[in-house]
Design a protein around this motif. Structure first.
Motif, short mmCIF file in Angstrom:
data_model
loop_
_atom_site.label_atom_id
_atom_site.label_comp_id
_atom_site.label_asym_id
_atom_site.label_seq_id
_atom_site.Cartn_x
_atom_site.Cartn_y
_atom_site.Cartn_z
N ARG A 30 0.84 -1.20 0.00
CA ARG A 30 0.00 0.00 0.00
C ARG A 30 0.88 1.26 0.00
NH1 ARG A 30 -4.73 -1.29 -2.08
NH2 ARG A 30 -5.47 -3.23 -1.15
N ILE A 31 0.49 2.21 -0.84
CA ILE A 31 1.19 3.50 -0.88
C ILE A 31 0.72 4.33 0.31
CG2 ILE A 31 1.60 5.61 -2.19
CD1 ILE A 31 0.99 4.02 -4.75
N LEU A 32 1.62 4.60 1.25
CA LEU A 32 1.26 5.43 2.39
C LEU A 32 1.23 6.90 1.98
CD1 LEU A 32 3.49 3.64 5.08
CD2 LEU A 32 1.02 3.36 4.69
N GLU A 33 2.18 7.31 1.15
CA GLU A 33 2.22 8.68 0.65
C GLU A 33 3.21 8.72 -0.51
OE1 GLU A 33 0.89 11.34 -0.23
OE2 GLU A 33 0.41 12.16 1.75
N LEU A 34 3.09 9.72 -1.36
CA LEU A 34 4.01 9.90 -2.47
C LEU A 34 4.19 11.39 -2.72
CD1 LEU A 34 2.18 8.95 -5.80
CD2 LEU A 34 1.00 9.28 -3.65
#
Length: 565
Positions: free
Chosen positions: A138-142
């Motif tokens: 899962r992408i937590l932030e970008l």
């Protein structure tokens, strides 16, 4: 060599040697698309720059100090939460592509250990940096949020599952044998080899493919030459190539290439600093200073137009006496004029009775025309003092904004922020935000002369004023180019050596409008002799009793003397 998969391979090798096992102590985001992780390993701090810049995307250990914003962006707050204090477990390249994964073990809200991955994709305008939870991808932030309508291949938003970019179905030259390369050598002419290499193997740019072609187009075992060439990326020899035209290119190894001169570096990070310091910094300044440049150009245009009008008025004022003569002649001989006449010739008793042709208003008689000339004369004579005052003020404004232009040409991003504050304080930029916090002024650039003396250079007016009038000792030596916009330079010594004085003068010449000139005059004197007139602009000083040196700016001197941190 562009930053391709081969160069990335060499970078990862350098990172594994210096960073793995180190602890991330600080996380910063100096610019919108770039972060800096400070990794402490074996008692030394390594600032790791990860850039998702659309033009200058890269990963490197940097030795350039970056000024951090007063307020941390959201992305860096996320990174600090998961990365600060964590140990860097491993660093891996993805399939010889321009992608690097940095793995750490971090604790979640419940205190459980979870594996977190920081991924950088260095792919031009599609570059990005992701913080990913490894357990479920899962992408937590970008760092760049990309809406679904702009990228239909994969979701680039927080909460989405991280998916690799579309596969290119090429071979990794470091993990596959070179059977296809052997076939190519037998079946295809040499000129076709670069295109075949790029189409078959992952991570080859055009320059890299041509370099491998040169390496194997020799006598002996060509496949072994290829293996040796690839193995060199595990023992990089960073090289910067200078062409005859002054262009720069770089490579992770010292491969065969047309060049005028070449320069070797101890690490890839140091080489990339040397390559990008001008390019990336200039790009950042251009982005941040775009609105300032428009303001300055508009002010210069407005004041130059005003100056032309004032000078025209002064020229008319110089001819005011001729208006008085015409009025005197008309009032002396009013009978020679009748309504309807557009001009009249009268003997000028001020000039040996020569005939003077006087233009007339056909609607007026002789006396009224005389009165009209007297009124013009009085207005012009009265206006002279006012015009001279306005001309001095306008000229000062033009000099001020030309100075700002010169400062923007050599500004770093931190200097742009100071110039913006200065223009806001001067009322040239409107602002609706009222902050109780006093704006933080950046520090001048610091240099160390060849004999170890500290030299400071102000890069904008706010820095110049604070450096010269508040921080410098009265006995310190102050330098500035003569009668040209430029930086204030302070030698922190009352009696500097001749070498230090010359080096400081060259710094003053470089950080001025005369940086492209030779034999530049630079004035110097003790800082205690400087005076700022009441009401003068920031950084403006007057002085007397100066001495003058003539020097030629040396760009190489800047890099050699500048204090890195």
């Amino acid at each position: 060599m562009p930053l391709d998969g081969l160069f990335t391979h060499a970078l990862v090798h350098e990172f594994n040697e210096k960073l793995v096992g180190g602890r991330i102590t600080k996380v910063h985001q100096p610019y919108a698309n770039e972060i800096v992780l400070v990794v402490r390993q074996n008692g030394q701090n390594y600032p790791l720059l990860l850039s998702a810049h659309p033009t200058y995307a890269r990963a490197q250990i940097t030795y350039i100090p970056y000024e951090n914003p007063q307020t941390a962006p959201n992305f860096v707050m996320f990174l600090r939460r998961y990365l600060e204090g964590a140990k860097l477990q491993k660093i891996e390249q993805v399939a010889n592509d321009r992608m690097i994964n940095f793995y750490v073990n971090a604790r979640d809200e419940l205190g459980d250990v979870q594996e977190i991955r920081l991924t950088i994709e260095m792919m031009g305008r599609h570059s990005n940096i992701f913080l990913v939870r490894e357990s479920d991808a899962r992408i937590l932030e970008l760092i760049k949020h990309v809406p679904a309508d702009q990228n239909r291949v994969r979701s680039l938003m927080p909460g989405a599952r991280y998916i690799l970019p579309p596969e290119q179905h090429k071979l990794n030259p470091f993990t596959n044998d070179l059977t296809d390369l052997a076939t190519m050598i037998l079946d295809q002419p040499v000129e076709a080899w670069p295109a075949f290499i790029q189409a078959t193997y992952q991570g080859f740019s055009q320059d890299s493919a041509k370099a491998l072609t040169r390496a194997i187009d020799t006598t002996g075992d060509r496949i072994q030459h290829a293996k040796n060439w690839l193995a060199a990326f595990d023992q990089p020899k960073p090289t910067l190539f200078h062409s005859d035209k002054g262009n720069l290119s770089y490579a992770a190894i010292d491969w065969l290439q047309d060049f005028a001169t070449k320069q070797h570096f101890d690490s890839l990070g140091i080489m990339l600093d040397a390559y990008y310091v001008g390019k990336a910094e200039r790009e950042r300044v251009n982005q941040q200073a775009g609105s300032l440049v428009r303001v300055v150009k508009n002010e210069l245009k407005k004041n130059n137009t005003k100056k032309k009008k004032l000078l025209a008025t002064l020229t008319d004022a110089e001819n005011a006496d001729a208006l008085k003569v015409m009025g005197d002649l008309l009032i002396t001989y009013p009978h020679l004029v009748t309504k309807g006449m557009t001009s009249v010739a009268i003997e000028n008793y001020y000039d040996n009775n020569k005939l003077l042709n006087i233009p007339l208003d056909p609607k007026l008689n002789g006396l009224k025309n005389a009165e009209k000339y007297f009124n013009k004369y009085r207005k012009l004579r009265t206006a002279v003092n006012y015009v001279n005052t306005q001309l001095a003020l306008t000229t000062a404004e033009i000099d001020y904004f030309n100075n700002i232009v010169a400062q923007l040409e050599v500004a770093s991003p931190k200097d742009v922020a100071d110039i913006r504050i200065e223009l806001m304080n001067g009322g040239y930029i409107r602002t609706t935000k009222k902050s109780k916090q006093k704006p933080k002024i950046s520090k001048p650039d610091r240099f160390e002369s060849s004999d170890g003396t500290l030299i400071e250079v102000g890069k904008n007016n706010l820095q110049n004023e604070r450096l010269s009038l508040k921080q410098a000792d009265r006995r310190d030596i102050w330098l500035h180019v003569q009668k040209i916009p430029g930086s204030h330079v302070i030698i922190h010594s009352p009696q500097p050596s001749e070498t230090t004085l010359l080096e400081a003068a060259k710094l003053a010449a470089y950080y001025s409008k005369a940086r492209q000139s030779a034999n530049v005059p630079v004035d110097y004197l003790p800082a205690g002799k400087l005076r700022k007139p009441n009401g003068a602009k920031p950084g403006f000083v007057i002085f007397e009793g100066q001495q003058t040196l003539y020097v030629t700016p040396e760009p190489d001197l800047i890099a050699r003397l500048k204090i890195k941190s």
